[in-house]
Design a protein around this motif. Sequence first.
Motif, PDB file in Angstrom:
ATOM      1  N   PRO A 148       0.858  -1.339   0.103  1.00 34.18           N
ATOM      2  CA  PRO A 148      -0.057   0.074  -0.231  1.00 34.18           C
ATOM      3  C   PRO A 148       0.550   0.822   0.242  1.00 34.18           C
ATOM      4  O   PRO A 148       0.651   1.934  -0.474  1.00 34.18           O
ATOM      5  CB  PRO A 148      -0.814  -0.288   0.713  1.00 34.18           C
ATOM      6  N   ALA A 149       1.987   1.526   0.555  1.00 32.96           N
ATOM      7  CA  ALA A 149       2.858   2.181   0.769  1.00 32.96           C
ATOM      8  C   ALA A 149       3.186   2.883  -0.530  1.00 32.96           C
ATOM      9  O   ALA A 149       3.411   3.832  -1.091  1.00 32.96           O
ATOM     10  CB  ALA A 149       4.307   2.181   1.579  1.00 32.96           C
ATOM     11  N   LEU A 190       1.931   2.271  -3.639  1.00 36.30           N
ATOM     12  CA  LEU A 190       0.504   2.515  -4.344  1.00 36.30           C
ATOM     13  C   LEU A 190      -0.130   3.826  -3.817  1.00 36.30           C
ATOM     14  O   LEU A 190      -0.255   4.890  -4.982  1.00 36.30           O
ATOM     15  CB  LEU A 190      -0.712   1.646  -3.998  1.00 36.30           C
ATOM     16  N   GLN A 191       0.084   4.256  -2.667  1.00 35.45           N
ATOM     17  CA  GLN A 191      -0.010   5.719  -1.963  1.00 35.45           C
ATOM     18  C   GLN A 191       0.802   6.177  -2.661  1.00 35.45           C
ATOM     19  O   GLN A 191       0.628   7.823  -2.575  1.00 35.45           O
ATOM     20  CB  GLN A 191       0.289   5.710  -0.635  1.00 35.45           C
ATOM     21  N   VAL A 192       1.616   6.102  -3.309  1.00 36.68           N
ATOM     22  CA  VAL A 192       3.157   7.374  -3.417  1.00 36.68           C
ATOM     23  C   VAL A 192       2.353   7.574  -5.390  1.00 36.68           C
ATOM     24  O   VAL A 192       2.069   8.249  -5.284  1.00 36.68           O
ATOM     25  CB  VAL A 192       4.290   6.747  -3.927  1.00 36.68           C
ATOM     26  N   LEU A 193       1.898   6.734  -5.765  1.00 36.01           N
ATOM     27  CA  LEU A 193       1.395   6.811  -6.907  1.00 36.01           C
ATOM     28  C   LEU A 193       0.218   7.041  -7.033  1.00 36.01           C
ATOM     29  O   LEU A 193      -0.184   7.892  -7.690  1.00 36.01           O
ATOM     30  CB  LEU A 193       1.145   4.950  -7.854  1.00 36.01           C
ATOM     31  N   MET A 194      -0.587   7.032  -6.378  1.00 31.44           N
ATOM     32  CA  MET A 194      -1.971   7.905  -5.991  1.00 31.44           C
ATOM     33  C   MET A 194      -1.891   8.966  -5.466  1.00 31.44           C
ATOM     34  O   MET A 194      -3.203  10.009  -5.365  1.00 31.44           O
ATOM     35  CB  MET A 194      -2.735   7.333  -4.897  1.00 31.44           C
ATOM     36  N   GLY A 195      -0.417  10.040  -5.123  1.00 32.19           N
ATOM     37  CA  GLY A 195      -0.272  11.008  -4.980  1.00 32.19           C
ATOM     38  C   GLY A 195      -1.200  11.860  -4.130  1.00 32.19           C
ATOM     39  O   GLY A 195      -1.752  12.831  -3.654  1.00 32.19           O
ATOM     40  N   ARG A 196      -0.623  10.771  -3.122  1.00 33.04           N
ATOM     41  CA  ARG A 196      -1.832  10.898  -1.252  1.00 33.04           C
ATOM     42  C   ARG A 196      -0.747  10.435  -0.935  1.00 33.04           C
ATOM     43  O   ARG A 196      -0.422  10.265  -0.868  1.00 33.04           O
ATOM     44  CB  ARG A 196      -2.703   9.796  -1.204  1.00 33.04           C
ATOM     45  N   ASP A 197      -0.905  12.278   0.167  1.00 38.28           N
ATOM     46  CA  ASP A 197       0.367  12.713   0.934  1.00 38.28           C
ATOM     47  C   ASP A 197      -0.833  12.842   2.740  1.00 38.28           C
ATOM     48  O   ASP A 197      -1.700  13.625   2.769  1.00 38.28           O
ATOM     49  CB  ASP A 197       0.654  13.977   0.918  1.00 38.28           C
ATOM     50  N   MET A 198      -0.670  11.465   3.259  1.00 41.57           N
ATOM     51  CA  MET A 198      -1.087  11.454   4.078  1.00 41.57           C
ATOM     52  C   MET A 198      -0.816  10.265   5.610  1.00 41.57           C
ATOM     53  O   MET A 198       0.077   9.764   4.238  1.00 41.57           O
ATOM     54  CB  MET A 198      -3.104  11.034   4.270  1.00 41.57           C
ATOM     55  N   GLN A 199      -0.922  10.171   6.600  1.00 41.67           N
ATOM     56  CA  GLN A 199      -0.477   8.710   7.128  1.00 41.67           C
ATOM     57  C   GLN A 199      -1.118   7.463   5.995  1.00 41.67           C
ATOM     58  O   GLN A 199      -2.525   7.292   5.871  1.00 41.67           O
ATOM     59  CB  GLN A 199      -1.228   8.303   8.820  1.00 41.67           C
ATOM     60  N   LEU A 200      -0.939   6.657   6.700  1.00 37.78           N
ATOM     61  CA  LEU A 200      -0.700   5.427   6.306  1.00 37.78           C
ATOM     62  C   LEU A 200      -2.195   4.420   6.010  1.00 37.78           C
ATOM     63  O   LEU A 200      -2.350   3.500   5.311  1.00 37.78           O
ATOM     64  CB  LEU A 200       0.819   4.214   5.932  1.00 37.78           C
ATOM     65  N   SER A 201      -1.624   4.672   7.933  1.00 42.87           N
ATOM     66  CA  SER A 201      -2.682   4.013   8.277  1.00 42.87           C
ATOM     67  C   SER A 201      -4.037   4.250   7.723  1.00 42.87           C
ATOM     68  O   SER A 201      -5.161   3.918   7.597  1.00 42.87           O
ATOM     69  CB  SER A 201      -2.652   3.819   9.210  1.00 42.87           C
ATOM     70  N   PHE A 217      -4.625   5.667   4.831  1.00 43.64           N
ATOM     71  CA  PHE A 217      -4.410   5.433   3.103  1.00 43.64           C
ATOM     72  C   PHE A 217      -5.802   4.210   3.471  1.00 43.64           C
ATOM     73  O   PHE A 217      -6.207   3.686   1.852  1.00 43.64           O
ATOM     74  CB  PHE A 217      -2.706   5.852   2.255  1.00 43.64           C
ATOM     75  N   VAL A 218      -4.885   3.523   3.830  1.00 41.03           N
ATOM     76  CA  VAL A 218      -5.145   1.680   3.866  1.00 41.03           C
ATOM     77  C   VAL A 218      -6.817   1.656   3.874  1.00 41.03           C
ATOM     78  O   VAL A 218      -7.069   1.157   3.680  1.00 41.03           O
ATOM     79  CB  VAL A 218      -4.529   0.891   4.939  1.00 41.03           C
TER      80      VAL A 218
END
Length: 304
Positions: free
Chosen positions: A221-222, A224-235, A237-238
Amino acid sequence: MTATQNSTLTAWPKLPLPHGLGKNFVTAHALARSAIFSTQSYCKKAPRPQYSSKTKLGATETSGIEVFQAAGQGLDQGDAEVFYELLRRVFNSGHEMHREAHVCFNRGELIKALGRAAGGKTRKLLDDSLDRLFHAEFEFSVPGIFIGKSRLILKMYRRECKSTTEYDYDVLLDVELGRLFESGQWTLLRRSELQSLRGNPVAQGVYAYYSTHRSPYPMRPATLQVLMGRDMQLSKFVKVLIPALAMVKQATGWTKCELELTGKNAGKVVVEKGERVKAPASAGKTKVPAPVAGEASCGPYGDI
């Protein structure tokens, strides 16, 4: 305006589409496999980033793709949908192999084509989206295909209120983007599937990303989070990602699209396409989950 790795004149390529695009979208892998179109919902609580110097955006490292934004505001999934429609019209216009392909349209007609409700707010959001697409500047490094700078929209004419011209907009996409479609580095996005995900930008971004892969590899998920351009806590984002994956699976009929909790791929997102299963009629009516705590709630589409 642009710089390329060789002096060959660029033209829009003719894609091997014997039946055309129809109403479906098309995108280059470099666009869908990077964070050019963030899945962030921008609003007052989460303002858009403003780029004034070369900044690296998230991209798939295994493919060697690198993308930088050098100017303009951050783009989102609403902007992506508008740009995909412009690309669709370029490839459907019969101007393949041409260096210039103008896209002329009226606001109301484009809004209807995008499936957005009519209204002054929606027209304003469309104008804003086109302005962002026009001012955004990027640098691409796609090995063997394109290394250089590009704008998404190279020129744009907007009709004045009292003008008697036939169209509201005359838009010229940067032909250098045509290089990104070479060597089969492009994919179709089914309009009905993408629009059934409207209201959940993470689901839209995930759908576009995985549509560019025949056999996706398991991903943390970490990453994928970068690829989705989401700047938030990983938990957090999940918590957003899990229902988004379920929406994509329902919309597409893919065999598997989930975060696995057990087995050899525990803790990774696993997507298996297999034989496409027709999604149930309720796929486009999936309830959009409420934003998790700490995430701004804002809608990019206006009067919908």
